[in-house]
Scaffold this motif. Structure first.
Motif, PDB file in Angstrom:
ATOM      1  N   SER A 142       0.839  -1.195   0.000  1.00 39.10           N
ATOM      2  CA  SER A 142       0.000   0.000   0.000  1.00 39.10           C
ATOM      3  C   SER A 142       0.881   1.254   0.000  1.00 39.10           C
ATOM      4  N   LEU A 143       0.309   2.349  -0.456  1.00 42.09           N
ATOM      5  CA  LEU A 143       1.006   3.620  -0.524  1.00 42.09           C
ATOM      6  C   LEU A 143       0.755   4.399   0.762  1.00 42.09           C
ATOM      7  N   THR A 144       1.797   5.006   1.326  1.00 36.99           N
ATOM      8  CA  THR A 144       1.663   5.844   2.507  1.00 36.99           C
ATOM      9  C   THR A 144       2.169   7.239   2.184  1.00 36.99           C
ATOM     10  N   VAL A 145       1.328   8.235   2.461  1.00 39.38           N
ATOM     11  CA  VAL A 145       1.642   9.623   2.144  1.00 39.38           C
ATOM     12  C   VAL A 145       1.369  10.492   3.364  1.00 39.38           C
ATOM     13  N   GLY A 146       2.252  11.468   3.603  1.00 36.08           N
ATOM     14  CA  GLY A 146       2.050  12.426   4.682  1.00 36.08           C
ATOM     15  C   GLY A 146       1.713  13.794   4.120  1.00 36.08           C
ATOM     16  N   LEU A 147       0.763  14.481   4.743  1.00 35.09           N
ATOM     17  CA  LEU A 147       0.361  15.823   4.325  1.00 35.09           C
ATOM     18  C   LEU A 147       0.501  16.795   5.491  1.00 35.09           C
ATOM     19  N   LYS A 148       1.019  17.989   5.218  1.00 35.38           N
ATOM     20  CA  LYS A 148       0.975  19.069   6.199  1.00 35.38           C
ATOM     21  C   LYS A 148       0.048  20.134   5.647  1.00 35.38           C
ATOM     22  N   ILE A 149      -0.969  20.468   6.416  1.00 33.12           N
ATOM     23  CA  ILE A 149      -1.954  21.443   5.979  1.00 33.12           C
ATOM     24  C   ILE A 149      -1.941  22.623   6.944  1.00 33.12           C
TER      25      ILE A 149
ATOM     26  N   CYS B 151      -1.834  21.150  10.594  1.00 34.32           N
ATOM     27  CA  CYS B 151      -2.404  19.805  10.704  1.00 34.32           C
ATOM     28  C   CYS B 151      -1.491  18.801  10.014  1.00 34.32           C
ATOM     29  N   GLN B 152      -1.425  17.607  10.572  1.00 33.16           N
ATOM     30  CA  GLN B 152      -0.669  16.518   9.970  1.00 33.16           C
ATOM     31  C   GLN B 152      -1.631  15.390   9.627  1.00 33.16           C
ATOM     32  N   ILE B 153      -1.639  14.976   8.363  1.00 30.65           N
ATOM     33  CA  ILE B 153      -2.536  13.921   7.899  1.00 30.65           C
ATOM     34  C   ILE B 153      -1.696  12.820   7.260  1.00 30.65           C
TER      35      ILE B 153
ATOM     36  N   GLU C  76      -9.995  26.170  -0.141  1.00 31.73           N
ATOM     37  CA  GLU C  76     -11.251  26.851   0.196  1.00 31.73           C
ATOM     38  C   GLU C  76     -11.130  27.605   1.513  1.00 31.73           C
ATOM     39  N   LEU C  77     -10.315  27.083   2.414  1.00 37.97           N
ATOM     40  CA  LEU C  77     -10.090  27.734   3.706  1.00 37.97           C
ATOM     41  C   LEU C  77      -8.946  28.740   3.641  1.00 37.97           C
ATOM     42  N   LYS C  78      -8.471  28.994   2.388  1.00 42.11           N
ATOM     43  CA  LYS C  78      -7.370  29.938   2.147  1.00 42.11           C
ATOM     44  C   LYS C  78      -6.077  29.501   2.866  1.00 42.11           C
ATOM     45  N   GLY C  79      -5.869  28.198   2.867  1.00 41.86           N
ATOM     46  CA  GLY C  79      -4.655  27.648   3.455  1.00 41.86           C
ATOM     47  C   GLY C  79      -3.814  26.951   2.401  1.00 41.86           C
ATOM     48  N   TYR C  80      -2.986  26.023   2.817  1.00 38.20           N
ATOM     49  CA  TYR C  80      -2.121  25.297   1.893  1.00 38.20           C
ATOM     50  C   TYR C  80      -2.019  23.839   2.318  1.00 38.20           C
ATOM     51  N   ALA C  81      -1.607  22.991   1.385  1.00 41.56           N
ATOM     52  CA  ALA C  81      -1.403  21.570   1.661  1.00 41.56           C
ATOM     53  C   ALA C  81      -0.117  21.131   0.974  1.00 41.56           C
ATOM     54  N   VAL C  82       0.823  20.615   1.745  1.00 43.26           N
ATOM     55  CA  VAL C  82       2.122  20.177   1.242  1.00 43.26           C
ATOM     56  C   VAL C  82       2.300  18.696   1.543  1.00 43.26           C
ATOM     57  N   VAL C  83       2.762  17.929   0.566  1.00 50.98           N
ATOM     58  CA  VAL C  83       3.056  16.509   0.773  1.00 50.98           C
ATOM     59  C   VAL C  83       4.419  16.407   1.459  1.00 50.98           C
ATOM     60  N   THR C  84       4.439  15.933   2.696  1.00 47.09           N
ATOM     61  CA  THR C  84       5.685  15.861   3.470  1.00 47.09           C
ATOM     62  C   THR C  84       6.345  14.491   3.410  1.00 47.09           C
ATOM     63  N   HIS C  85       5.667  13.520   2.843  1.00 47.01           N
ATOM     64  CA  HIS C  85       6.280  12.209   2.652  1.00 47.01           C
ATOM     65  C   HIS C  85       5.542  11.451   1.560  1.00 47.01           C
ATOM     66  N   ALA C  86       6.314  10.862   0.639  1.00 46.95           N
ATOM     67  CA  ALA C  86       5.762   9.974  -0.382  1.00 46.95           C
ATOM     68  C   ALA C  86       6.933   9.348  -1.137  1.00 46.95           C
ATOM     69  N   PRO C  87       6.765   8.122  -1.640  1.00 46.55           N
ATOM     70  CA  PRO C  87       7.815   7.518  -2.472  1.00 46.55           C
ATOM     71  C   PRO C  87       8.086   8.400  -3.687  1.00 46.55           C
ATOM     72  N   LEU C  88       9.287   8.305  -4.226  1.00 44.66           N
ATOM     73  CA  LEU C  88       9.700   9.159  -5.341  1.00 44.66           C
ATOM     74  C   LEU C  88       8.753   9.056  -6.533  1.00 44.66           C
ATOM     75  N   VAL C  89       8.373   7.848  -6.931  1.00 44.86           N
ATOM     76  CA  VAL C  89       7.526   7.689  -8.124  1.00 44.86           C
ATOM     77  C   VAL C  89       6.188   8.396  -7.943  1.00 44.86           C
ATOM     78  N   PHE C  90       5.711   8.463  -6.707  1.00 46.34           N
ATOM     79  CA  PHE C  90       4.448   9.151  -6.444  1.00 46.34           C
ATOM     80  C   PHE C  90       4.660  10.663  -6.444  1.00 46.34           C
ATOM     81  N   ARG C  91       5.782  11.126  -5.882  1.00 46.21           N
ATOM     82  CA  ARG C  91       6.064  12.565  -5.867  1.00 46.21           C
ATOM     83  C   ARG C  91       6.207  13.104  -7.283  1.00 46.21           C
ATOM     84  N   GLN C  92       6.683  12.253  -8.193  1.00 47.25           N
ATOM     85  CA  GLN C  92       6.863  12.693  -9.574  1.00 47.25           C
ATOM     86  C   GLN C  92       5.534  12.803 -10.323  1.00 47.25           C
ATOM     87  N   GLN C  93       4.468  12.248  -9.741  1.00 49.35           N
ATOM     88  CA  GLN C  93       3.147  12.286 -10.372  1.00 49.35           C
ATOM     89  C   GLN C  93       2.300  13.462  -9.901  1.00 49.35           C
ATOM     90  N   ILE C  94       2.618  13.977  -8.726  1.00 46.06           N
ATOM     91  CA  ILE C  94       1.795  15.053  -8.157  1.00 46.06           C
ATOM     92  C   ILE C  94       2.666  16.274  -7.870  1.00 46.06           C
TER      93      ILE C  94
END
Length: 440
Positions: free
Chosen positions: A320-327, A363-365, A387-405
């Motif tokens: 499975s794929l595991t991804v971290g988001l900082k919002i 927030c950490q997701i 919509e909340l006038k914030g931001y979302a950054v991917v803080t962790h993902a495998p390289l092949v996934f980071r290259q897609q988004i």
């Protein structure tokens, strides 16, 4: 051929145990064909000077906990590892400042400072592995940012090595520095794309006389009840160090409670802490259960909490794929972000752990599942953040996934300034290429 030439040249500059060839590609990328382990600032400068003169690229790393954060390149020519460049350079207890080498493990520094009744007021994830330099380069922080601030609030000076090998210093070694632009802030959070951080001078705090953890479980799961109680806390004279809302999935994992839970950390003299505990008990909310954790429970909670995040240093590619988001959103909007994450876990076939700082909006997701479901969940979280006038950054993902988004999202309006600074300091784009916003 390049790797062989690199290996041969670097072995002439360093001892045999300081230079290693890479045998296989890492799933998180951000590696190098040859890894160099400098043990002094002069050796760091020597690596960068050599790379700059020969047109090689360099990727930097501490212990690797943030290896999956940013970056679109599998391997640079050289991976500069600062894991052996560690230690305390200077500690002045009376001035409450400390200067450390960038590769110093965070917990190692905290344990040393504790013997003097002092602490570094940061709380990064995986503290026993994460290095001080890595924490500063990524501007990492945890729930206690609510009370103590971030790296930008405690870094008072740095020594840095520019891509051409030039050594510079920003800030100073005393809390009251000269007036003018704080150059430290240019490098904090820049993901090592402008310079290699060599030494960092930080201001300290005394260890608190008393600490407490109050957990409020909202078993009704009604967002309006949580908002009402949090608003009371923020409008009161209470001074919580953290005000962290956890999703039911994370609450189950950490304290066995299937509910939204608010983790409130209190630090002060004992009389103040006990008073604040009593105030929190009196506030209350419908179907809200307030519990003051024992000392043993408090220590266990925070120990597990800081190890729930994804650790790039021990990452193993699974099915499975595991991804971290900082919002980042406005403080009370963190309630909506955590709630949305909980709803998405049921809408898509994904596992989600979420928590957010009500007082500071970060927030950490963490999302795990099949790629298509994870992508859909990320899209939903990003849509809400915008919509909340914030931001979302991917803080962790495998390289092949980071290259897609787009890891960093859309380029900000001030992106031209980032480009200008990067081109001025690193015109050859040799240092941590494509690791930061917009592929810088």
């Amino acid at each position: 051929m390049i790797a062989e030439r690199l290996f041969s040249d670097l072995q002439a500059l360093f001892s045999a145990e300081q230079v290693q060839e890479t045998t296989e590609a890492h799933p998180l990328g951000n590696g190098g064909e040859v890894t160099v382990y400098p043990t002094s600032e002069a050796e760091i400068a020597a690596v960068l000077t050599y790379a700059n003169q020969h047109g090689y690229t360099v990727s930097t790393m501490g212990a690797g906990t943030k290896r999956g954060f940013g970056g679109l390149v599998q391997s640079a020519n050289i991976l500069l590892s600062l894991s052996r460049y560690k230690g305390i350079v200077e500690h002045v207890p009376g001035d409450m400042t400390v200067t450390v080498k960038a590769g110093t493990p965070f917990k190692e520094l905290q344990d040393y400072l504790a013997t003097y009744g002092q602490q570094l007021s940061l709380d990064p994830y995986w503290p026993e592995i994460a290095t001080v330099g890595g924490v500063v380069a990524a501007n990492d922080s945890g729930p206690k940012r609510h009370g103590y601030g971030s790296c930008r609030d405690i870094v008072i000076g740095m020594r840095l090595v520019y891509p051409d090998g030039q050594i510079i210093r920003s800030g100073g070694k005393v809390v009251k520095n000269v007036a003018g632009y704080d150059m430290n802030k240019l490098f904090i959070g820049s993901m090592g794309t402008l310079a290699v951080i060599s030494e960092i001078t930080l201001k300290l705090r005394p260890l608190p006389k008393c600490e407490s953890l109050v957990v409020i479980a909202f078993r009704s799961r009604a967002l309006m009840n949580i908002r009402s109680l949090v608003t009371q806390i923020l409008d009161s004279m209470l001074e919580p160090i953290s005000l962290q809302l956890m999703s039911p999935s994370l609450s189950r994992e950490l304290i066995g409670e299937d509910a939204y839970c608010l983790a409130i950390a209190l630090e002060d003299v004992e009389s103040s802490v006990r008073y604040q505990e009593k105030v929190l008990q009196k506030l209350g909310a419908p179907q809200a259960v307030v519990s003051i954790q024992s000392e043993e429970e408090r220590i266990r909670f925070w120990h597990h909490f800081y190890r729930t995040g994804i650790n790039g240093a021990t990452f193993i590619q699974g099915e499975s794929l595991t991804v971290g988001l900082k919002i980042g959103v406005k403080n009370l909007d963190a309630l909506k972000v955590v709630e949305t994450a909980d709803v998405l876990a049921n809408s898509y076939d994904v596992r989600i752990r979420a928590h957010g700082g009500i007082g500071q909006g970060l927030c950490q997701i963490d999302i795990s599942g099949e790629s298509k479901d994870v992508l859909a969940a990320i899209a939903e979280m990003r849509k809400q953040a915008h919509e909340l006038k914030g931001y979302a950054v991917v803080t962790h993902a495998p390289l092949v996934f980071r290259q897609q988004i787009s890891v960093w999202g859309e380029k900000p309006a001030q992106f031209f300034l980032y480009e200008g600074i990067k081109s001025k300091i690193d015109p050859n784009k040799m240092l941590n290429h494509k690791r930061f916003v917009g592929g810088i």
